[in-house]
Design a protein around this motif. Structure first.
Motif, short mmCIF file in Angstrom:
data_model
loop_
_atom_site.label_atom_id
_atom_site.label_comp_id
_atom_site.label_asym_id
_atom_site.label_seq_id
_atom_site.Cartn_x
_atom_site.Cartn_y
_atom_site.Cartn_z
N LYS A 335 0.83 -1.21 0.00
CA LYS A 335 0.00 0.00 0.00
C LYS A 335 0.86 1.25 0.00
O LYS A 335 1.95 1.29 0.58
CB LYS A 335 -0.92 0.00 1.22
CG LYS A 335 -1.88 1.18 1.26
CD LYS A 335 -2.83 1.07 2.45
CE LYS A 335 -2.14 1.31 3.76
NZ LYS A 335 -3.08 1.37 4.89
N LYS A 336 0.37 2.28 -0.65
CA LYS A 336 0.98 3.60 -0.58
C LYS A 336 -0.13 4.64 -0.52
O LYS A 336 -1.30 4.35 -0.83
CB LYS A 336 1.89 3.85 -1.78
CG LYS A 336 1.16 3.98 -3.10
CD LYS A 336 2.13 4.25 -4.26
CE LYS A 336 2.84 5.57 -4.11
NZ LYS A 336 3.71 5.90 -5.26
N VAL A 337 0.22 5.85 -0.13
CA VAL A 337 -0.73 6.95 -0.02
C VAL A 337 -0.34 8.03 -1.00
O VAL A 337 0.82 8.47 -1.03
CB VAL A 337 -0.78 7.51 1.42
CG1 VAL A 337 -1.77 8.66 1.50
CG2 VAL A 337 -1.16 6.41 2.42
N VAL A 338 -1.30 8.45 -1.80
CA VAL A 338 -1.09 9.50 -2.79
C VAL A 338 -1.99 10.68 -2.43
O VAL A 338 -3.16 10.50 -2.07
CB VAL A 338 -1.43 9.01 -4.22
CG1 VAL A 338 -1.21 10.12 -5.23
CG2 VAL A 338 -0.58 7.80 -4.56
N THR A 339 -1.45 11.88 -2.50
CA THR A 339 -2.21 13.09 -2.19
C THR A 339 -2.72 13.73 -3.47
O THR A 339 -1.96 13.91 -4.43
CB THR A 339 -1.34 14.08 -1.42
OG1 THR A 339 -0.89 13.47 -0.21
CG2 THR A 339 -2.14 15.33 -1.06
N TYR A 340 -4.00 14.05 -3.47
CA TYR A 340 -4.62 14.72 -4.61
C TYR A 340 -5.22 16.03 -4.12
O TYR A 340 -5.96 16.07 -3.13
CB TYR A 340 -5.70 13.82 -5.23
CG TYR A 340 -6.59 14.49 -6.24
CD1 TYR A 340 -6.06 15.28 -7.26
CD2 TYR A 340 -7.97 14.32 -6.21
CE1 TYR A 340 -6.88 15.88 -8.20
CE2 TYR A 340 -8.80 14.90 -7.15
CZ TYR A 340 -8.23 15.69 -8.14
OH TYR A 340 -9.06 16.28 -9.07
N LYS A 341 -4.90 17.11 -4.83
CA LYS A 341 -5.41 18.43 -4.47
C LYS A 341 -6.28 18.95 -5.60
O LYS A 341 -5.78 19.58 -6.55
CB LYS A 341 -4.26 19.39 -4.18
CG LYS A 341 -3.43 18.97 -2.97
CD LYS A 341 -2.30 19.95 -2.69
CE LYS A 341 -1.50 19.51 -1.46
NZ LYS A 341 -0.39 20.46 -1.16
N PRO A 342 -7.58 18.70 -5.54
CA PRO A 342 -8.46 19.13 -6.63
C PRO A 342 -8.66 20.65 -6.63
O PRO A 342 -8.64 21.30 -5.59
CB PRO A 342 -9.78 18.41 -6.32
CG PRO A 342 -9.75 18.21 -4.84
CD PRO A 342 -8.31 18.00 -4.47
N GLN A 343 -8.85 21.18 -7.81
CA GLN A 343 -9.15 22.61 -7.96
C GLN A 343 -10.67 22.76 -7.86
O GLN A 343 -11.39 22.64 -8.85
CB GLN A 343 -8.63 23.11 -9.30
CG GLN A 343 -7.13 23.01 -9.46
CD GLN A 343 -6.39 23.91 -8.48
OE1 GLN A 343 -6.84 25.00 -8.15
NE2 GLN A 343 -5.24 23.43 -8.00
N VAL A 344 -11.15 23.01 -6.66
CA VAL A 344 -12.59 23.06 -6.43
C VAL A 344 -13.20 24.34 -6.98
O VAL A 344 -14.09 24.32 -7.83
CB VAL A 344 -12.90 22.90 -4.92
CG1 VAL A 344 -14.40 22.97 -4.68
CG2 VAL A 344 -12.34 21.59 -4.41
N ALA A 345 -12.72 25.47 -6.50
CA ALA A 345 -13.21 26.77 -6.98
C ALA A 345 -12.17 27.82 -6.61
O ALA A 345 -11.38 27.64 -5.69
CB ALA A 345 -14.57 27.11 -6.37
N ASP A 347 -12.55 30.70 -5.27
CA ASP A 347 -12.78 31.40 -4.01
C ASP A 347 -12.94 30.45 -2.82
O ASP A 347 -13.32 30.87 -1.73
CB ASP A 347 -14.02 32.28 -4.11
CG ASP A 347 -15.25 31.49 -4.52
OD1 ASP A 347 -15.08 30.31 -4.94
OD2 ASP A 347 -16.37 32.04 -4.43
N SER A 348 -12.69 29.15 -3.01
CA SER A 348 -12.86 28.19 -1.92
C SER A 348 -11.51 27.83 -1.32
O SER A 348 -10.45 28.10 -1.91
CB SER A 348 -13.55 26.92 -2.44
OG SER A 348 -12.74 26.30 -3.42
N GLN A 349 -11.56 27.25 -0.15
CA GLN A 349 -10.34 26.83 0.52
C GLN A 349 -9.72 25.64 -0.20
O GLN A 349 -10.39 24.87 -0.87
CB GLN A 349 -10.64 26.46 1.98
CG GLN A 349 -11.12 27.63 2.82
CD GLN A 349 -11.37 27.23 4.27
OE1 GLN A 349 -11.43 26.05 4.60
NE2 GLN A 349 -11.52 28.21 5.14
N ALA A 350 -8.41 25.52 -0.06
CA ALA A 350 -7.69 24.41 -0.70
C ALA A 350 -8.15 23.08 -0.10
O ALA A 350 -8.36 22.96 1.10
CB ALA A 350 -6.19 24.60 -0.52
N VAL A 351 -8.31 22.09 -0.97
CA VAL A 351 -8.76 20.77 -0.56
C VAL A 351 -7.64 19.77 -0.82
O VAL A 351 -6.98 19.81 -1.87
CB VAL A 351 -10.02 20.35 -1.33
CG1 VAL A 351 -10.43 18.93 -0.97
CG2 VAL A 351 -11.16 21.32 -1.04
#
Length: 602
Positions: A335-345, A347-351
């Motif tokens: 197992k490994k963990v991958v981080t994904y940072k979607p571009q939501v909007a 004016d919204s906070q980073a996800v």
């Protein structure tokens, strides 16, 4: 009055619809004479309700294509009550006391609903004069879920609000509405309160309305008297809710959709357990036992992965036995963990989303693959195949993530295909392909990267397995197989550790780390054509798969035996210490007695 209206069999309330199949029950039924006993009481008067035809109840429920989707909605309601002190929800079969037909019962010990709350839960528009409830103001999950499972539902709820104890009963009956030919939805309600230890009626409208509601509920529910209705509160403590769904839907063969008979500890879906995948008997057995297959027809299997995080002080009890929650991520290997940072909007906070990805522990025998997507702790899409069927890449790769940045569809079994969702799908496809390129050799496939393939062959040669592979290659050529598919017989964790211990293996490991560091790079060109590289030949590798399964099973058995031996050693050590302590006590007692016997002679 036609005979069909006078009682009969097949329904929890003694009366049922002509059509008991959910997908056909919304069609126009044959003419039936309206029952006018309560028409004057219910149709006259200034009721504050919207007029919605009863067929809307059925149309509304078709949002649930899958019966388990309706059950999960009711479980969600109970889980939401954890903040109000709920410690359990029970799901079980019960028997209607009126006609001995089966009922599906949900019961929790949450905060319960006061008279206003139960109206919010059940009503699209209801018949209490003083109500200010209007359509569209409240949630819809209770109506869609109960009507998907059966034609009728009755709710019993007990609540305490500011030291006032109330008991409420509500009936949502498609059978009643259709049989009496109502042209809008009537939801009869009864309320009681506890005064000086006695249960007394609580009348919000007129006494005539209350009496009419009581008569409707007695006539169309599984319970024949006010006393029987109140008995349903006896197994509740100070607060909680019980929902009984009856006149359960049947399939086209006239059998209940929900099977209560084949497993006393489970509820099964009929006609949903067909096996797909697996070319050998052992492979088919592996597929049949895997959670990805069983969740389609086993409620216990589905509930076991329904919530991402395990509950601390809450249990889902299915047919008298608690459901053991399973963490899919904890079942993965490599197992490994991958981080994904979607571009939501803008004016919204980073996800930031963490994606756990790895191989199924049964790989490569088990070919299942897919991503398990949760939303706010709730499973929405189990084993979602973001890669095309038939592609060898991604075989046995499973992922888990919680996507709170997108909203689920109405039935909570899918997401709307918004641009944000499509970007998520693209990213997950990229993650799976990158993971496969990096680690497919760990489950018996050749590395897809030419450089890694060369290093891996060198690792095999240095490890002393080259001769065995050459021998298998000769056999393969005779059988028309592909050399590129062959690896040592033992390609589980132990073989991988051995290979990566030498220089070539270290180089391969370093290259793998380089791929991992580049995993968040720009998008990939996707080629899902089936070719000779990376595809296991099922005709030749059948024995290899069985050997792998045997090794895997043996390893699991050894691990269990090791755990048992450690437990036995611990118990023996404890017994030894206890024996030593008793021996010391006996020695001291013996010494004391000897001293007492010697005293007279001194």
């Amino acid at each position: 009055m036609p005979a069909v209206m006078t009682g009969g069999t097949g329904g929890g309330g003694g009366r049922s619809l002509d059509c008991r199949s959910f997908w056909k029950a919304g069609a126009n039924e044959g003419p039936s004479a309206p029952i006018r006993e309560f028409h004057d009481a219910l149709e006259t008067g200034d009721f504050d309700r919207a007029r919605v035809h009863p067929k809307f109840l059925h149309t509304n429920a078709t949002s649930h294509k899958w019966a388990f989707g309706g059950i999960s909605e009711l479980l969600d309601n109970a889980v939401d009550e954890i903040c109000n002190g709920a410690t359990f929800v029970k799901v079980d079969k019960s028997i209607s006391p009126k006609d001995n037909s089966p009922m599906l019962v949900f019961q929790d010990d949450g905060g319960g609903m006061d008279p206003e709350g139960v109206r919010r839960c059940m009503s699209l528009g209801f018949s209490t004069k003083k109500s200010k409830t209007t359509i569209g103001q409240y949630g819809n999950g209770f109506k869609t879920s109960t009507m998907r499972l059966g034609a009728d539902a009755i709710v019993f709820t007990r609540a305490i609000r500011e030291s006032n104890v109330t008991l409420s009963i509500g009936l949502l009956s498609y059978t009643f509405l259709r049989r009496t030919m109502k042209d809008d939805i009537i939801v009869p309600m009864l309320d009681f309160q506890v005064q000086d230890g006695h249960i007394v009626p609580l009348v919000y409208g007129s006494q005539g309305d209350w009496d009419s509601s009581l008569k409707i509920i007695i006539d169309w529910s599984p319970f024949s008297s006010q006393e029987e209705l109140l008995q349903q509160f006896e197994d509740m403590e100070t607060h909680g809710t019980k929902v009984a769904i009856y006149n359960l839907w049947m399939n086209d063969d006239g059998l209940l959709e929900l099977d209560f008979e084949d497993d006393d500890e489970d509820i099964l879906l009929r006609d949903q357990g067909q096996t797909s995948g697996g070319s050998t008997r052992i492979q088919k057995e592996i597929v049949e036992q895997h959670i990805s297959h069983r969740l389609r027809f086993s409620l216990r299997a589905y509930i076991s992965i329904l919530y991402l995080r395990k509950f601390e002080n809450f249990q889902i009890i299915l047919r008298g036995k608690p459901v053991e929650q399973i963490s899919i991520a904890n079942e993965l290997k490599f197992k490994k963990v991958v981080t994904y940072k979607p571009q939501v909007a803008h004016d919204s906070q980073a996800v930031s989303v963490k994606v756990d990805i790895g191989f199924a522990k049964e790989a490569p025998v088990l070919g299942i693959f897919g991503m398990n997507v949760y939303h706010k702790n709730r499973l929405i899409m189990p084993f979602w195949k973001v890669l095309q069927e038939g592609s060898s890449r991604g075989r046995s790769v499973i992922g888990v993530l919680e996507a709170n940045f997108i909203e689920p569809a109405h039935d909570k079994q899918d997401f709307e295909r918004t641009p944000l969702f499509i970007r998520l799908e693209t990213k997950l496809r990229q993650i799976i392909i990158e993971y496969w390129k990096e680690k497919c050799h760990l489950i018996g496939y050749q590395p897809t990267d030419p450089k890694l393939r060369t290093q891996y062959k060198a690792a095999l040669k240095d490890s002393g397995d080259g001769a065995r592979i050459q021998q298998k290659a000769s056999t393969t050529r005779k059988a028309g197989g592909h050399l590129s598919n062959l690896l040592p017989d033992t390609y589980d964790d132990v073989a991988v550790v051995r290979l990566t211990a030498n220089g070539a293996g270290s180089g391969l490991q370093s290259s793998g780390l380089a791929l991992q560091n580049n995993m968040e790079s720009a998008g990939l060109e996707e080629d899902l054509d089936i070719g000779s590289h990376g595809v296991l030949d099922p005709n030749f590798n059948e024995r290899l798969s069985e050997e792998n399964l045997a090794l895997f099973t043996r390893r699991e058995d050894l691990r269990q035996r090791d755990t048992q031996l450690k437990q036995t050693i611990g118990e023996l050590e404890h017994q030894l210490e206890e024996t030593k302590r008793k021996c010391s006590q006996l020695a001291a007692e013996l010494q004391k007695r000897k001293s007492q016997q010697q005293l007279p002679y001194m």
